[in-house]
Enzyme design. Sequence first.
Site, PDB file in Angstrom:
ATOM      1  N   SER A 154    -127.709  69.456  26.512  1.00 47.32           N
ATOM      2  CA  SER A 154    -127.952  68.086  26.076  1.00 47.32           C
ATOM      3  C   SER A 154    -128.910  67.377  27.039  1.00 47.32           C
ATOM      4  O   SER A 154    -130.036  67.837  27.231  1.00 47.32           O
ATOM      5  CB  SER A 154    -126.612  67.358  25.930  1.00 47.32           C
ATOM      6  N   ASP A 197    -123.768  51.217  34.710  1.00 45.05           N
ATOM      7  CA  ASP A 197    -124.794  50.187  34.549  1.00 45.05           C
ATOM      8  C   ASP A 197    -126.174  50.808  34.373  1.00 45.05           C
ATOM      9  O   ASP A 197    -126.935  50.426  33.471  1.00 45.05           O
ATOM     10  CB  ASP A 197    -124.800  49.234  35.743  1.00 45.05           C
ATOM     11  N   HIS A 256    -121.825  70.118  18.899  1.00 52.72           N
ATOM     12  CA  HIS A 256    -122.728  69.821  20.016  1.00 52.72           C
ATOM     13  C   HIS A 256    -122.158  70.281  21.352  1.00 52.72           C
ATOM     14  O   HIS A 256    -122.897  70.708  22.227  1.00 52.72           O
ATOM     15  CB  HIS A 256    -122.998  68.312  20.049  1.00 52.72           C
TER      16      HIS A 256
END
Length: 257
Positions: A88, A178, A237
């Site tokens: 990924s 963040d 996946h």
Amino acid sequence: MLATTVIAATAPLPATPALLIVHGLFGSARNWGVIARHLASSRDVVSVDMRNHGQSPRESSQSYPDMAQDLAEVIMAHGAPMDVLGHSMGGKAAMQLALTRPELLRKLVVADIAPVAYGHDQSGHIHAMRALDLSNLTQRSEADRRLSAQIEDPALRAFFLQSLDLKAQPPEWRLNLDVLEAEMPKIVGWPDTKGEFDHPTLFLTGGRSHYVRAEHRDTIKALFPKARFAKLPDAGHWLHAEAPRAFEQTVEVFLQA
């Protein structure tokens, strides 16, 4: 440099390069522990925590050129060339490395991702992790119960909770949420990197996944002219978690060929 986990080969074969394992978004080297040990039968295996994940440094960027540079530093520290396996986000970082520093790799395995931009967004998972009430939390089972209010899939919850440090006071995520949220367009995107990696490359996909589609093949072959394709029919996946033994066998056959 990135945090690494090194597993020495149990029965090393002569002239066999080490294997570098690169996890995907929200993952860590520990997610690959069992697979890494199995693949270390004939070679050393190095697993990394990517930047802003696990024990690796917190940085302001999550771009693929920056992640590829991180991987280059690991390979140069452990000895080039290496074989590289990326899943990924880690697969995109590995492809970026292969296209820009091909001398550092012998073979490449890309697990269920293509060198294209995707339209989906993973920010919802970040919101779910942020929403988890960490107060007075000491048991992973309780964390799972609380997280179930945000995420229904128990396998996905278990994966995310591997990045929750319950020993910290208070508990904390081993993820720079963040920065990952701010850099999400880069993570799901692709920097349109030019070049060509003229070494053996395996694109290994899950039969129930839609990340690598037929229309991506021309793009893949232009960048990776020696690309081969294989599919694990019963996996999605997260093919390395859903069909680990078949995944290991396919990777091992390709690397040994």
